[in-house]
Design a protein around this motif. Sequence first.
Motif, PDB file in Angstrom:
ATOM      1  N   ALA A  22      47.378  46.127  25.607  1.00  0.00           N
ATOM      2  CA  ALA A  22      48.465  46.722  26.498  1.00  0.00           C
ATOM      3  C   ALA A  22      49.229  45.529  27.458  1.00  0.00           C
ATOM      4  CB  ALA A  22      48.673  47.578  27.475  1.00  0.00           C
ATOM      5  N   LEU A  23      48.522  44.812  28.131  1.00  0.00           N
ATOM      6  CA  LEU A  23      48.483  43.519  29.195  1.00  0.00           C
ATOM      7  C   LEU A  23      48.503  41.743  28.213  1.00  0.00           C
ATOM      8  CD1 LEU A  23      44.797  43.764  31.361  1.00  0.00           C
ATOM      9  CD2 LEU A  23      47.091  43.906  31.996  1.00  0.00           C
ATOM     10  N   SER A  24      48.063  42.334  27.189  1.00  0.00           N
ATOM     11  CA  SER A  24      48.626  41.014  26.039  1.00  0.00           C
ATOM     12  C   SER A  24      50.644  41.229  25.151  1.00  0.00           C
ATOM     13  CB  SER A  24      47.744  40.884  24.455  1.00  0.00           C
ATOM     14  OG  SER A  24      47.982  39.630  23.415  1.00  0.00           O
ATOM     15  N   ASP A  25      49.944  42.201  25.503  1.00  0.00           N
ATOM     16  CA  ASP A  25      51.882  42.920  24.966  1.00  0.00           C
ATOM     17  C   ASP A  25      52.804  42.693  26.237  1.00  0.00           C
ATOM     18  OD1 ASP A  25      51.060  43.787  22.817  1.00  0.00           O
ATOM     19  OD2 ASP A  25      50.854  45.927  22.711  1.00  0.00           O
ATOM     20  N   ILE A  26      52.414  43.008  26.877  1.00  0.00           N
ATOM     21  CA  ILE A  26      53.173  42.543  28.737  1.00  0.00           C
ATOM     22  C   ILE A  26      53.456  41.682  28.318  1.00  0.00           C
ATOM     23  CG2 ILE A  26      52.121  42.725  30.445  1.00  0.00           C
ATOM     24  CD1 ILE A  26      53.604  44.526  32.052  1.00  0.00           C
ATOM     25  N   GLY A  27      52.669  39.855  28.435  1.00  0.00           N
ATOM     26  CA  GLY A  27      52.793  38.936  28.334  1.00  0.00           C
ATOM     27  C   GLY A  27      51.998  38.482  29.398  1.00  0.00           C
ATOM     28  N   VAL A  28      51.359  39.275  29.599  1.00  0.00           N
ATOM     29  CA  VAL A  28      49.403  38.547  30.585  1.00  0.00           C
ATOM     30  C   VAL A  28      49.017  37.225  29.403  1.00  0.00           C
ATOM     31  CG1 VAL A  28      47.384  38.758  31.303  1.00  0.00           C
ATOM     32  CG2 VAL A  28      49.212  39.985  32.290  1.00  0.00           C
TER      33      VAL A  28
END
Length: 504
Positions: free
Chosen positions: A39-45
Amino acid sequence: MIVLLRDKKFRFLDTTLRDGEQTPGVSLSPADKVEIATALSDIGVHVIEAGSAVASEGEREAIRLIAQAGLSAECCTYVRALPQDIDCAADAGADSVHLVVPVSDLHIERKMQKTREQVFSMAMNAVEYAKERGLIVELSGEDASRADMEFLRSLYAAGIEHGADRLCFCDTVGVLTPEATAEIIPPLCLAPLSIHCHNDLGLALANTLAALKAGASCCHVTVNGLGERAGNTPLEEVVMALEHLYKVDTGIETRKIYPLSTLVSRLTGVPFATNKPIVGTMAFTHESGIHAHGLFRDSRTYEPIAPELVGRTRRIVLGKHSGSASVKAALTELGYSPNPRQLEEMVKRIKALGDEGRRVTDTDVMAIADAVMLLECRPVISLKQYTVVSGTNVIPTASVTMQVNGKEVTGAATGDGPVDAALRVLQQSVAVAGDIRLEEYHVDAVTGGTDAMVEVTVKLRKDGQTITSRGARTDIIQASVEAVITGMNRLLREYHEKRSTNTD
């Protein structure tokens, strides 16, 4: 200030899975960590600090799974200036290490029981070894805000010479101020510099923004501000402050913020405070009649950002401050279309519940609406007052004074209980207008607790015609009386209307 920040590109290192997991009582499984990391990667972190590889086999498994998940974000792990920590990180497949070295004399002498020279040497050896193992190195000064700045700068400079790719300034116990941050950070930007703040005194967000303004290019954050003690800088707050106040394109998909926050809250078991910015229950919830009235005209009147921008929706909570505009909006959303008189009565009842310290739920509103919309504008029967007496060694007795077809009627009756007595006296008092029988009586607690809203449903019969009526109050006797009188009015009005039609 806006111009300075607007043209910059900032990176986000999320440490929810490391510093956030150090929140007392939080323990994430490898599967949990992979779900959050995705989820963190998907949000752009940009970077995910997935844990501390040396801590346990479970941590190493989580880092391995995240590193192999094909995420766009860099997989990082926390390490001390020790070869075994670095080996664990490299063997687990991490892309980078957050190499943390104590830099304040307090930490060096009291915690490490070493000298500055010893710590300096350990740091340089660790940087070189991590580079030999093929890792990206972010050299981090622990307790940097209480360190000697000349020593810290020399350690940073030497670290870069030994191969460090990035630097990090850690305000470990949250004692920085924005003013001090503005002075301290610029001389330390010898390479891409991260700011890592804790929120012990409530200044984590302010210090993070001050550091980014002063030259830092990356901020360490956690979802929902999780972390030891008072937590770390919240991801959602930094992102929305940059996006909305400073017009910075963070690259973060803001509409995924709330789903991410709820995911982390669910998996960690840590609920966010109701008044927490951006993601708290009350962040986009309104009660005040004046506020709600303004919101319906233009949401910007009482909201700095639209809730949809962070994946949320606006909620109107009804209570003693609610006006007709907010009540009507809530009723419309629930599928009710009251006339002005009905709306006025509903507002009155909702305010009465609010005065009792109650929070009015959607279920309460529906029960009130159902009851009020059954009331007739020109009742055949109107209740002026009723009294019920009941108790130990006392026969339950009820008395009423009513207007029936314009005439005042007073009566009294006893019953098996206070409700039964009240219903008996009502039936007796309306006998002058017609024989109405109670066929069914049912009670539902709409909400929990000792102050629950109760909904009473009755079935009444007159001359072969049957109707169902409802009453909703916090007092069961009052709800019962309301249901019966409402039903009686409907039966009597329809009876008189039919007689009028037949006479014509």
